[in-house]
Write a protein that holds these residues in place. Structure first.
Motif, PDB file in Angstrom:
ATOM      1  N   THR A  14      31.898  49.273  22.438  1.00  0.00           N
ATOM      2  CA  THR A  14      30.866  48.282  22.118  1.00  0.00           C
ATOM      3  C   THR A  14      31.248  46.910  22.661  1.00  0.00           C
ATOM      4  OG1 THR A  14      30.264  49.450  20.092  1.00  0.00           O
ATOM      5  CG2 THR A  14      29.650  47.123  20.230  1.00  0.00           C
ATOM      6  N   ALA A  15      32.493  46.525  22.477  1.00  0.00           N
ATOM      7  CA  ALA A  15      32.936  45.166  22.824  1.00  0.00           C
ATOM      8  C   ALA A  15      32.953  44.921  24.321  1.00  0.00           C
ATOM      9  CB  ALA A  15      34.316  44.902  22.228  1.00  0.00           C
ATOM     10  N   LEU A  16      33.461  45.878  25.082  1.00  0.00           N
ATOM     11  CA  LEU A  16      33.631  45.651  26.514  1.00  0.00           C
ATOM     12  C   LEU A  16      32.309  45.450  27.250  1.00  0.00           C
ATOM     13  CD1 LEU A  16      35.563  45.338  28.844  1.00  0.00           C
ATOM     14  CD2 LEU A  16      35.656  47.828  29.059  1.00  0.00           C
ATOM     15  N   PRO A  17      31.289  46.299  27.060  1.00  0.00           N
ATOM     16  CA  PRO A  17      30.009  46.045  27.735  1.00  0.00           C
ATOM     17  C   PRO A  17      29.414  44.684  27.374  1.00  0.00           C
ATOM     18  CG  PRO A  17      30.086  48.296  26.947  1.00  0.00           C
ATOM     19  CD  PRO A  17      31.273  47.606  26.360  1.00  0.00           C
ATOM     20  N   TRP A  18      29.598  44.253  26.120  1.00  0.00           N
ATOM     21  CA  TRP A  18      29.105  42.935  25.711  1.00  0.00           C
ATOM     22  C   TRP A  18      29.797  41.829  26.498  1.00  0.00           C
ATOM     23  CZ3 TRP A  18      31.339  38.564  23.631  1.00  0.00           C
ATOM     24  CH2 TRP A  18      30.468  37.609  23.083  1.00  0.00           C
ATOM     25  N   VAL A  19      31.104  41.916  26.642  1.00  0.00           N
ATOM     26  CA  VAL A  19      31.848  40.911  27.402  1.00  0.00           C
ATOM     27  C   VAL A  19      31.402  40.922  28.865  1.00  0.00           C
ATOM     28  CG1 VAL A  19      34.135  40.279  28.273  1.00  0.00           C
ATOM     29  CG2 VAL A  19      33.838  40.866  25.866  1.00  0.00           C
ATOM     30  N   LEU A  20      31.162  42.091  29.416  1.00  0.00           N
ATOM     31  CA  LEU A  20      30.685  42.172  30.799  1.00  0.00           C
ATOM     32  C   LEU A  20      29.347  41.464  30.956  1.00  0.00           C
ATOM     33  CD1 LEU A  20      31.534  45.913  31.604  1.00  0.00           C
ATOM     34  CD2 LEU A  20      32.780  43.887  32.354  1.00  0.00           C
ATOM     35  N   ARG A  21      28.453  41.652  29.988  1.00  0.00           N
ATOM     36  CA  ARG A  21      27.149  40.977  30.057  1.00  0.00           C
ATOM     37  C   ARG A  21      27.298  39.466  29.935  1.00  0.00           C
ATOM     38  NH1 ARG A  21      25.808  45.332  26.646  1.00  0.00           N
ATOM     39  NH2 ARG A  21      25.846  43.982  24.800  1.00  0.00           N
ATOM     40  N   GLN A  22      28.162  39.029  29.031  1.00  0.00           N
ATOM     41  CA  GLN A  22      28.325  37.598  28.781  1.00  0.00           C
ATOM     42  C   GLN A  22      28.926  36.873  29.981  1.00  0.00           C
ATOM     43  OE1 GLN A  22      27.326  35.902  25.875  1.00  0.00           O
ATOM     44  NE2 GLN A  22      26.334  37.882  25.555  1.00  0.00           N
ATOM     45  N   THR A  23      29.753  37.556  30.752  1.00  0.00           N
ATOM     46  CA  THR A  23      30.464  36.892  31.856  1.00  0.00           C
ATOM     47  C   THR A  23      29.905  37.270  33.222  1.00  0.00           C
ATOM     48  OG1 THR A  23      32.128  38.666  31.868  1.00  0.00           O
ATOM     49  CG2 THR A  23      32.602  36.717  30.526  1.00  0.00           C
ATOM     50  N   ARG A  24      28.761  37.941  33.257  1.00  0.00           N
ATOM     51  CA  ARG A  24      28.163  38.296  34.543  1.00  0.00           C
ATOM     52  C   ARG A  24      27.847  37.023  35.339  1.00  0.00           C
ATOM     53  NH1 ARG A  24      24.310  41.599  32.847  1.00  0.00           N
ATOM     54  NH2 ARG A  24      25.672  43.411  33.002  1.00  0.00           N
ATOM     55  N   GLY A  25      28.357  36.940  36.538  1.00  0.00           N
ATOM     56  CA  GLY A  25      28.140  35.754  37.374  1.00  0.00           C
ATOM     57  C   GLY A  25      29.186  34.677  37.177  1.00  0.00           C
ATOM     58  N   ALA A  26      30.148  34.885  36.272  1.00  0.00           N
ATOM     59  CA  ALA A  26      31.128  33.848  35.945  1.00  0.00           C
ATOM     60  C   ALA A  26      32.367  33.877  36.837  1.00  0.00           C
ATOM     61  CB  ALA A  26      31.560  33.978  34.482  1.00  0.00           C
ATOM     62  N   GLY A  27      32.429  34.836  37.760  1.00  0.00           N
ATOM     63  CA  GLY A  27      33.574  34.908  38.657  1.00  0.00           C
ATOM     64  C   GLY A  27      34.749  35.694  38.109  1.00  0.00           C
ATOM     65  N   VAL A  28      34.554  36.393  36.979  1.00  0.00           N
ATOM     66  CA  VAL A  28      35.622  37.222  36.419  1.00  0.00           C
ATOM     67  C   VAL A  28      35.801  38.467  37.286  1.00  0.00           C
ATOM     68  CG1 VAL A  28      36.236  38.712  34.467  1.00  0.00           C
ATOM     69  CG2 VAL A  28      35.334  36.423  34.061  1.00  0.00           C
ATOM     70  N   GLN A  29      37.052  38.822  37.541  1.00  0.00           N
ATOM     71  CA  GLN A  29      37.366  40.008  38.336  1.00  0.00           C
ATOM     72  C   GLN A  29      38.174  40.984  37.476  1.00  0.00           C
ATOM     73  OE1 GLN A  29      39.425  38.689  41.843  1.00  0.00           O
ATOM     74  NE2 GLN A  29      37.618  37.718  42.718  1.00  0.00           N
ATOM     75  N   TRP A  30      37.809  42.260  37.566  1.00  0.00           N
ATOM     76  CA  TRP A  30      38.529  43.300  36.841  1.00  0.00           C
ATOM     77  C   TRP A  30      39.403  44.029  37.844  1.00  0.00           C
ATOM     78  CZ3 TRP A  30      38.198  42.787  31.766  1.00  0.00           C
ATOM     79  CH2 TRP A  30      37.103  42.061  31.268  1.00  0.00           C
ATOM     80  N   LEU A  31      40.704  43.895  37.677  1.00  0.00           N
ATOM     81  CA  LEU A  31      41.660  44.410  38.640  1.00  0.00           C
ATOM     82  C   LEU A  31      41.635  45.931  38.689  1.00  0.00           C
ATOM     83  CD1 LEU A  31      44.063  43.779  40.555  1.00  0.00           C
ATOM     84  CD2 LEU A  31      45.552  43.984  38.561  1.00  0.00           C
ATOM     85  N   ASP A  32      41.633  46.473  39.907  1.00  0.00           N
ATOM     86  CA  ASP A  32      41.773  47.911  40.098  1.00  0.00           C
ATOM     87  C   ASP A  32      43.167  48.304  39.618  1.00  0.00           C
ATOM     88  OD1 ASP A  32      42.228  50.497  41.113  1.00  0.00           O
ATOM     89  OD2 ASP A  32      40.990  50.127  42.884  1.00  0.00           O
ATOM     90  N   CYS A  33      43.229  49.222  38.657  1.00  0.00           N
ATOM     91  CA  CYS A  33      44.519  49.587  38.068  1.00  0.00           C
ATOM     92  C   CYS A  33      45.496  50.138  39.096  1.00  0.00           C
ATOM     93  CB  CYS A  33      44.314  50.589  36.931  1.00  0.00           C
ATOM     94  SG  CYS A  33      43.613  52.189  37.447  1.00  0.00           S
ATOM     95  N   ARG A  34      44.993  50.647  40.209  1.00  0.00           N
ATOM     96  CA  ARG A  34      45.876  51.201  41.227  1.00  0.00           C
ATOM     97  C   ARG A  34      46.638  50.123  41.977  1.00  0.00           C
ATOM     98  NH1 ARG A  34      40.997  54.728  43.634  1.00  0.00           N
ATOM     99  NH2 ARG A  34      40.047  52.684  43.184  1.00  0.00           N
ATOM    100  N   ARG A  35      46.221  48.889  41.817  1.00  0.00           N
ATOM    101  CA  ARG A  35      46.910  47.769  42.478  1.00  0.00           C
ATOM    102  C   ARG A  35      47.944  47.096  41.568  1.00  0.00           C
ATOM    103  NH1 ARG A  35      43.034  43.511  43.616  1.00  0.00           N
ATOM    104  NH2 ARG A  35      44.890  42.495  44.491  1.00  0.00           N
ATOM    105  N   TYR A  36      48.117  47.628  40.371  1.00  0.00           N
ATOM    106  CA  TYR A  36      49.032  46.982  39.421  1.00  0.00           C
ATOM    107  C   TYR A  36      50.227  47.881  39.145  1.00  0.00           C
ATOM    108  CZ  TYR A  36      50.603  44.197  35.468  1.00  0.00           C
ATOM    109  OH  TYR A  36      51.344  43.396  34.630  1.00  0.00           O
ATOM    110  N   PRO A  37      51.440  47.313  39.124  1.00  0.00           N
ATOM    111  CA  PRO A  37      51.777  45.888  39.277  1.00  0.00           C
ATOM    112  C   PRO A  37      51.515  45.397  40.707  1.00  0.00           C
ATOM    113  CG  PRO A  37      53.570  47.101  38.230  1.00  0.00           C
ATOM    114  CD  PRO A  37      52.628  48.113  38.764  1.00  0.00           C
ATOM    115  N   LEU A  38      51.271  44.091  40.825  1.00  0.00           N
ATOM    116  CA  LEU A  38      51.062  43.481  42.119  1.00  0.00           C
ATOM    117  C   LEU A  38      52.358  43.563  42.921  1.00  0.00           C
ATOM    118  CD1 LEU A  38      49.136  40.262  41.044  1.00  0.00           C
ATOM    119  CD2 LEU A  38      48.179  42.486  41.687  1.00  0.00           C
ATOM    120  N   ALA A  39      52.209  43.598  44.226  1.00  0.00           N
ATOM    121  CA  ALA A  39      53.396  43.637  45.087  1.00  0.00           C
ATOM    122  C   ALA A  39      54.227  42.374  44.892  1.00  0.00           C
ATOM    123  CB  ALA A  39      52.970  43.761  46.550  1.00  0.00           C
ATOM    124  N   ASP A  40      55.539  42.543  44.765  1.00  0.00           N
ATOM    125  CA  ASP A  40      56.431  41.397  44.558  1.00  0.00           C
ATOM    126  C   ASP A  40      56.519  40.549  45.820  1.00  0.00           C
ATOM    127  OD1 ASP A  40      57.005  42.186  41.957  1.00  0.00           O
ATOM    128  OD2 ASP A  40      58.619  43.507  42.610  1.00  0.00           O
TER     129      ASP A  40
END
Length: 389
Positions: free
Chosen positions: A363-389
């Motif tokens: 319930t919470a996550l879709p609400w946050v996605l709606r609230q921040t649509r267009g705000a420049g928030v990026q959801w990191l692809d889990c396959r890229r984490y951890p970031l390269a040192d």
């Protein structure tokens, strides 16, 4: 009826043996500090503007930073006795507190500069603060809303950040005697604070549930929103699901890592190394390309001297920076979503902790996605984490 003296003596011995065994068990068990009496939750409906653009996100972010920094500044003059009383602790670790608060101030100052770099003339919450000393001064005077439109939010934010600060201060005051996500032991451990601005990683602990349960429902929700996440699974929960469906199919498109074999603190459990090795081997063999060489200790608790062991296993300890508290019975899904958005605005990037054995994230996550649509928030692809040192 009169008892046989020998039977009475044997009964006493059995009783004493039982008491001794119980004492030994309690001594060996991990010690958990009592949690906070209240959990911070914010009413985002009181923020008078949508967060639908980068500028709107920055404006709300500056406000949350100032509100939290104000509470942090108010608490700094408290001595150890006063702080221990406020946090309901017997004692506090002053060195840990000073170290973590200094890091907070630096991060808050960096976040404020990022949020204020495009301030328009007469923009709210835009007084300059070039460094952490300037932010301290600015935050100390932030005791009222800049305009009446923000008055209701300011009152709610004061309550939210006071409680949230106490949550964090408790963890800081107990570290390292009780380890947690509040601090890392070395650069080998990651917690999401290293992510770029506006970038967040979704993570879920404690699963999987039985087939058809909340884990499967959550996976559908993530796929519907074209998101992925890292699932830190327990070996004893994953193993029973193997007969129903291959984990590589269940978690398709996601990332999977180990949370241990059982949900026990890995700071004092005698079998903690076996738990790590056994659960990691199962996850790695059953998830194939979805496997990530990460380990998330239950409760964030691990040994201070465990770094070399994890290096030998090819694993990195993965903590978090934003606790949604979805596991907590004191908050419902609506409170989780308000808390989550306020903390995203405050910290501006990081790893978010959810639990797929609970249904609140769906319930919470879709609400946050709606609230921040267009705000420049990026959801990191889990396959890229951890970031390269």
């Amino acid at each position: 009826m009169e008892r046989n003296p020998m039977e009475t003596m044997q009964g006493r011995r059995r009783a004493f043996a039982s008491i001794a065994a119980l004492c030994a068990l309690l001594a060996a068990a991990p010690l958990y500090a009592a949690g906070p009496a209240e959990i911070a939750s914010a009413d985002r409906a009181l923020w008078p503007q949508p967060i639908d653009s980068p500028a709107a996100f920055d404006r709300a972010s500056r406000a949350e930073i100032l509100a939290f920094a104000h509470e942090l500044a108010l608490a700094e003059p408290l001595d150890d006795a006063a702080l221990a009383q406020r946090l309901r602790l017997k004692q506090v670790d002053r060195a840990s507190l000073d170290n973590i608060r200094a890091r907070w101030w630096q991060r808050l100052a960096d976040n404020y500069r990022l949020a204020a770099r495009a301030c328009a003339p007469r923009e709210p919450f835009c007084a300059p603060a070039a460094d952490d000393a300037a932010l301290r001064k600015l935050a100390a005077g932030f005791d009222a809303a800049p305009t009446p439109a923000f008055a209701a939010w300011r009152s709610d934010a004061a309550h939210f950040h006071r409680i949230y600060l106490d949550e964090q201060l408790r963890l800081a005051a107990l570290f390292p005697r009780t380890s947690s996500e509040i601090d890392t032991y070395s650069a080998q451990e990651v917690d999401g604070s290293e992510l770029p601005d506006r970038q967040f990683l979704l993570t879920f602990d404690d699963g999987p549930t039985a087939p058809g349960g909340s884990t499967d429902a959550l996976l559908r929700t993530l796929r519907e929103h074209k998101l992925n996440a890292t699932f830190f699974v327990l070996g004893e929960r994953l193993q029973p699901r193997l007969a129903a469906e291959a984990p590589a199919k269940t978690y398709a498109g996601m990332c999977v890592a180990s949370h241990g074999w059982q949900h026990q603190s890995h700071s004092r459990w005698p079998q903690w190394q076996d738990s790590v090795i056994r659960s990691n081997a199962l996850v790695r063999s059953e998830t194939g390309a979805l496997y990530r060489p990460l380990f998330r200790p239950p409760y964030g608790q691990r040994r201070a001297d465990s770094g070399e062991f994890f290096r030998e296993q090819g694993l990195r300890v993965a903590l978090w920076t934003i606790d949604s508290q979805d596991w907590n019975a004191k908050v419902d899904a609506g409170q989780v979503q308000g808390r989550l958005l306020s903390l995203m605005l405050l910290w501006r990037h990081g790893t978010i902790l959810f639990h797929d054995i609970h249904d609140k994230a769906r319930t919470a996550l879709p609400w946050v996605l709606r609230q921040t649509r267009g705000a420049g928030v990026q959801w990191l692809d889990c396959r890229r984490y951890p970031l390269a040192d």
